[in-house]
Design a protein around this motif. Structure first.
Motif, PDB file in Angstrom:
ATOM      1  N   ALA A 156       5.050  -2.424 -10.844  1.00 17.73           N
ATOM      2  CA  ALA A 156       6.644  -3.456 -10.114  1.00 17.73           C
ATOM      3  C   ALA A 156       6.355  -3.969  -9.591  1.00 17.73           C
ATOM      4  CB  ALA A 156       7.742  -2.571 -10.648  1.00 17.73           C
ATOM      5  N   ALA A 157       6.230  -2.333  -8.383  1.00 16.80           N
ATOM      6  CA  ALA A 157       5.662  -2.725  -6.663  1.00 16.80           C
ATOM      7  C   ALA A 157       4.939  -4.091  -6.927  1.00 16.80           C
ATOM      8  CB  ALA A 157       5.358  -2.053  -6.004  1.00 16.80           C
ATOM      9  N   VAL A 158       3.593  -4.298  -7.933  1.00 15.40           N
ATOM     10  CA  VAL A 158       2.558  -5.351  -7.544  1.00 15.40           C
ATOM     11  C   VAL A 158       2.354  -6.155  -7.549  1.00 15.40           C
ATOM     12  CG1 VAL A 158       0.141  -5.083  -7.564  1.00 15.40           C
ATOM     13  CG2 VAL A 158       0.937  -3.312  -7.143  1.00 15.40           C
ATOM     14  N   GLY A 200      -1.654   5.447  13.391  1.00 13.40           N
ATOM     15  CA  GLY A 200      -0.832   3.868  12.956  1.00 13.40           C
ATOM     16  C   GLY A 200      -0.794   4.222  11.483  1.00 13.40           C
ATOM     17  N   MET A 201      -2.164   3.773  10.751  1.00 13.11           N
ATOM     18  CA  MET A 201      -2.271   2.976   9.485  1.00 13.11           C
ATOM     19  C   MET A 201      -1.963   3.848   8.885  1.00 13.11           C
ATOM     20  SD  MET A 201      -5.749   0.860   9.638  1.00 13.11           S
ATOM     21  CE  MET A 201      -5.152   0.321   8.195  1.00 13.11           C
ATOM     22  N   GLY A 202      -2.570   5.618   9.138  1.00 16.84           N
ATOM     23  CA  GLY A 202      -1.826   6.595   8.658  1.00 16.84           C
ATOM     24  C   GLY A 202       0.235   6.915   8.258  1.00 16.84           C
ATOM     25  N   LEU A 203       0.327   6.245   9.345  1.00 18.17           N
ATOM     26  CA  LEU A 203       2.265   6.664   9.902  1.00 18.17           C
ATOM     27  C   LEU A 203       2.404   5.244   8.869  1.00 18.17           C
ATOM     28  CD1 LEU A 203       2.741   7.717  13.050  1.00 18.17           C
ATOM     29  CD2 LEU A 203       2.985   8.961  11.387  1.00 18.17           C
ATOM     30  N   ARG A 204       1.773   4.321   8.929  1.00 20.28           N
ATOM     31  CA  ARG A 204       2.459   3.018   7.634  1.00 20.28           C
ATOM     32  C   ARG A 204       2.346   3.550   7.142  1.00 20.28           C
ATOM     33  NH1 ARG A 204      -1.573   0.372  10.972  1.00 20.28           N
ATOM     34  NH2 ARG A 204      -0.209  -0.756  12.434  1.00 20.28           N
ATOM     35  N   GLY A 205       1.135   4.333   6.267  1.00 15.86           N
ATOM     36  CA  GLY A 205       0.766   3.778   4.664  1.00 15.86           C
ATOM     37  C   GLY A 205       1.978   5.237   3.769  1.00 15.86           C
ATOM     38  N   ALA A 206       2.694   6.076   5.456  1.00 19.40           N
ATOM     39  CA  ALA A 206       3.034   6.828   4.574  1.00 19.40           C
ATOM     40  C   ALA A 206       4.955   6.368   4.735  1.00 19.40           C
ATOM     41  CB  ALA A 206       3.503   7.935   5.936  1.00 19.40           C
ATOM     42  N   GLY A 207       4.861   5.558   5.308  1.00 24.87           N
ATOM     43  CA  GLY A 207       6.469   4.502   5.005  1.00 24.87           C
ATOM     44  C   GLY A 207       6.884   4.436   6.745  1.00 24.87           C
ATOM     45  N   ASP A 208       6.410   5.098   7.271  1.00 20.75           N
ATOM     46  CA  ASP A 208       6.843   5.265   8.539  1.00 20.75           C
ATOM     47  C   ASP A 208       6.189   4.189   9.676  1.00 20.75           C
ATOM     48  OD1 ASP A 208       8.679   5.581  10.720  1.00 20.75           O
ATOM     49  OD2 ASP A 208       7.369   7.998  11.270  1.00 20.75           O
ATOM     50  N   THR A 209       7.176   2.488   8.591  1.00 25.03           N
ATOM     51  CA  THR A 209       6.765   1.646   9.857  1.00 25.03           C
ATOM     52  C   THR A 209       7.132   0.892  11.241  1.00 25.03           C
ATOM     53  OG1 THR A 209       7.756  -0.070   8.433  1.00 25.03           O
ATOM     54  CG2 THR A 209       5.223   0.611   8.593  1.00 25.03           C
ATOM     55  N   ARG A 210       8.351   2.097  11.121  1.00 22.26           N
ATOM     56  CA  ARG A 210       9.117   1.941  12.419  1.00 22.26           C
ATOM     57  C   ARG A 210       8.931   2.058  13.805  1.00 22.26           C
ATOM     58  NH1 ARG A 210      14.368  -0.141  11.335  1.00 22.26           N
ATOM     59  NH2 ARG A 210      14.581  -0.730   8.997  1.00 22.26           N
ATOM     60  N   THR A 211       8.236   3.908  13.555  1.00 23.78           N
ATOM     61  CA  THR A 211       7.552   4.202  14.820  1.00 23.78           C
ATOM     62  C   THR A 211       6.140   3.212  15.128  1.00 23.78           C
ATOM     63  OG1 THR A 211       8.731   6.326  13.312  1.00 23.78           O
ATOM     64  CG2 THR A 211       6.591   6.182  15.557  1.00 23.78           C
ATOM     65  N   VAL A 212       5.329   2.694  14.508  1.00 26.57           N
ATOM     66  CA  VAL A 212       4.383   2.330  14.721  1.00 26.57           C
ATOM     67  C   VAL A 212       4.629   1.294  15.132  1.00 26.57           C
ATOM     68  CG1 VAL A 212       2.025   1.352  13.731  1.00 26.57           C
ATOM     69  CG2 VAL A 212       3.646   3.050  12.873  1.00 26.57           C
ATOM     70  N   LEU A 213       5.834   0.500  15.468  1.00 20.50           N
ATOM     71  CA  LEU A 213       6.686  -1.356  15.523  1.00 20.50           C
ATOM     72  C   LEU A 213       6.899  -0.106  16.855  1.00 20.50           C
ATOM     73  CD1 LEU A 213       7.656  -3.791  16.194  1.00 20.50           C
ATOM     74  CD2 LEU A 213       9.777  -2.797  14.860  1.00 20.50           C
ATOM     75  N   ALA A 214       7.602   0.287  17.112  1.00 16.99           N
ATOM     76  CA  ALA A 214       8.064   0.632  19.027  1.00 16.99           C
ATOM     77  C   ALA A 214       6.618   1.442  19.845  1.00 16.99           C
ATOM     78  CB  ALA A 214       9.162   2.396  18.332  1.00 16.99           C
ATOM     79  N   LEU A 239       0.906  -1.464   0.579  1.00 17.88           N
ATOM     80  CA  LEU A 239      -0.219  -0.091  -0.247  1.00 17.88           C
ATOM     81  C   LEU A 239       1.144   1.641   0.411  1.00 17.88           C
ATOM     82  CD1 LEU A 239      -3.622   0.347   2.163  1.00 17.88           C
ATOM     83  CD2 LEU A 239      -1.764   2.705   2.155  1.00 17.88           C
ATOM     84  N   ALA A 240       1.523   1.367   1.001  1.00 22.05           N
ATOM     85  CA  ALA A 240       3.049   2.543   1.051  1.00 22.05           C
ATOM     86  C   ALA A 240       2.902   2.790  -0.945  1.00 22.05           C
ATOM     87  CB  ALA A 240       3.861   2.167   2.157  1.00 22.05           C
ATOM     88  N   VAL A 241       3.880   1.683  -1.058  1.00 19.71           N
ATOM     89  CA  VAL A 241       5.147   2.162  -2.151  1.00 19.71           C
ATOM     90  C   VAL A 241       4.170   1.955  -3.508  1.00 19.71           C
ATOM     91  CG1 VAL A 241       6.274   0.831  -3.691  1.00 19.71           C
ATOM     92  CG2 VAL A 241       7.052   0.147  -1.092  1.00 19.71           C
ATOM     93  N   VAL A 242       2.804   1.694  -3.670  1.00 16.30           N
ATOM     94  CA  VAL A 242       1.652   1.872  -4.311  1.00 16.30           C
ATOM     95  C   VAL A 242       1.046   3.025  -4.231  1.00 16.30           C
ATOM     96  CG1 VAL A 242      -0.232   1.122  -5.278  1.00 16.30           C
ATOM     97  CG2 VAL A 242       1.448  -0.337  -5.280  1.00 16.30           C
ATOM     98  N   ALA A 243       0.643   3.950  -3.059  1.00 13.38           N
ATOM     99  CA  ALA A 243      -0.076   5.346  -3.463  1.00 13.38           C
ATOM    100  C   ALA A 243       1.116   5.991  -3.409  1.00 13.38           C
ATOM    101  CB  ALA A 243      -0.293   5.110  -2.097  1.00 13.38           C
ATOM    102  N   ARG A 244       2.384   5.946  -3.066  1.00 10.69           N
ATOM    103  CA  ARG A 244       3.447   6.569  -2.731  1.00 10.69           C
ATOM    104  C   ARG A 244       3.875   7.293  -4.441  1.00 10.69           C
ATOM    105  NH1 ARG A 244       7.694   9.189   0.637  1.00 10.69           N
ATOM    106  NH2 ARG A 244       6.375   8.565   1.917  1.00 10.69           N
TER     107      ARG A 244
END
Length: 465
Positions: free
Chosen positions: A94-96, A394-408, A77-82
């Protein structure tokens, strides 16, 4: 004279309409995905108590496996939307492509060993379940596990469409999948149309058919000539001095997806580890408390799934805005989605506080269960706005690609706050089931505060995807 705030209000209203246009099909889609398992569980319960007990085991295991190992969909989702936001539909395609192939391979790598070790694994994990329950759980998994790779493909394909901004196609496909599940399960569980009654095996066939139906239809939608991405077109030749070979290009696309997905995988693993500990604590409170908690979770699931729908919209639109180099709009759309979710879930919270017993009677007429649940549901009401904000952020940050923050945040909230708070309130202070929900509410409050700080700091604006 035109009020100076009018243009800003109009822009905010336009963003809110975009959020809602993506959110309502996503909410319905999430509810329908959950309905597949609920329908099977309800039918199996009418068939036999032993079969229903086995569903508590195999249904939970299936959900956990799919949830953890379909984390690739967060990267998709993050790569496709970006990429779509940046006008690079070839990069999105290509990502899909690589995500779908990877999902199929990962599903096979996960399901085959589990299929081989299914019986001994179940006996080791659930030694007190009884031979009959273990036997039926193993029979269910023996049918569902071979179809598990298709569930991973479904998750990736749905995320790809959501990343493009198409949340209606996954909704239509999920509706068809539910129809398939109801028809197949009803016939095979009870033995209609001259077929033998298969019980829990019939429910497993229904789920497997649904996984196959949804995976194939969503993949077909992506591959169709009218699809949103040029998946059927050959990769465009690169203008770089040293162009990548097709294999190198695929490897680079997969690396982009996995860079986002790896922390999401760790986050989901941490969440489920914390959830298992949470369930173990509830198990100390006795059978009535466990049953009441199941009813409460069923009631609250509508709220959580609704928040996830708004979160899908936030993740997709934020990533598209970042791809279009408009971080200001990305920040605004995330806040608007969170506000809409807060308003929706707060309305549910008011209902929880005002009418706990009528809601609980839909699941049981046991006086003790009703009394326990009625004391805990007002606590759940307090949690709703915090759950709305934390889920969307949380899902907004994942979409933005910042999954490390959500993990922490998940590590701190799920493993420390939820488990520690639940043990403190439920066991140490002796509040029982009310303490369980006090612990989960503390988790949502902590999660909201940490995500709000992370969102305000804005590191997510500059994360490379």
């Amino acid at each position: 004279m035109t009020h100076p705030a009018t243009p800003a209000l109009r822009e905010a209203a336009a963003l809110a309409r975009q959020v809602w246009r993506l959110a309502w099909p996503a909410i319905a889609h999430m509810l329908l995905l959950t309905l597949v398992f609920l329908v099977g569980r309800g039918m199996v319960g009418r068939h036999s108590t032993t079969a229903l007990a086995s569903m508590q085991i195999c249904g939970t295991l299936t959900w956990t496996i799919v949830s953890i190992f379909s984390a690739t969909s967060a990267g998709t989702l993050a790569v496709v939307a970006r990429s779509v936001g940046a006008g690079d539909r070839a990069g999105a395609a290509a990502a899909v492509r690589v995500s779908l192939v990877f999902a199929l391979a990962l599903g096979s790598a996960v399901s085959l060993p589990l299929l081989v070790a299914c019986g001994p694994l179940l006996r080791a994990l659930f030694p007190q379940a009884g031979a009959a329950v273990i036997e039926q759980a193993a029979a269910y998994l023996g049918i569902v596990l071979p179809a598990l790779p298709l569930a991973f493909v479904e998750a990736v394909a749905a995320s790809a469409l959501q990343g493009v901004g198409d949340t209606k196609t996954p909704l239509v496909v999920a509706t068809l999948g539910n129809l398939v599940n109801v028809a197949v399960s009803a016939v095979l569980i009870f033995g209609h149309l001259g077929l033998p009654a298969l019980g829990v095996r019939g429910a497993a066939v229904g789920v497997a058919c649904t996984m196959a139906t949804e995976a194939l239809l969503l993949t077909a939608a992506l591959l169709s000539r009218s699809g949103p991405l040029p998946l059927r077109a050959p990769p465009a030749p690169s203008a770089a001095p040293d162009p990548l070979t097709p294999r190198q290009a695929n490897a680079a696309a997969l690396a982009r997806v996995l860079r986002v997905a790896a922390p999401a995988f760790a986050e989901r693993s941490a969440y489920h580890a914390g959830y298992m500990g949470f369930v173990a604590i509830i198990g100390l409170l006795g059978a009535t408390a466990m049953a009441a908690n199941q009813a409460l979770i069923a009631i609250e699931s509508v709220c959580f799934l609704s928040a996830e729908g708004f979160g899908i919209a936030a993740g997709s639109l934020m990533a598209q805005r970042l791809g279009a180099r408009s971080p200001r709009d990305a920040a605004r759309v995330g806040l608007i989605a969170a506000l809409m979710a807060i308003l929706a879930l707060s309305a549910f919270g008011v209902l929880f506080a005002l009418a706990p017993r009528p809601l609980l009677r839909a699941f049981s007429s046991d006086p003790e269960l009703l009394a326990l649940g009625a004391r805990a549901l007002p606590v759940a009401a307090v949690a709703q706005p915090f759950m709305a904000f934390a889920t969307v952020m949380g899902m907004g940050l994942r979409g933005a690609g910042d999954t490390r923050t959500v993990l922490a945040v998940t590590l701190i909230s799920s493993l420390l706050m939820r488990l520690g708070g639940t043990w403190l309130f439920a066991v140490t202070l002796g509040h029982g089931l009310v303490g369980v929900w006090l612990g989960s509410t503390a988790d949502w409050i902590c999660r909201s505060a940490l995500l709000a700080v992370a969102y305000a700091r804005g590191r997510w604006r500059s994360v490379a995807v």
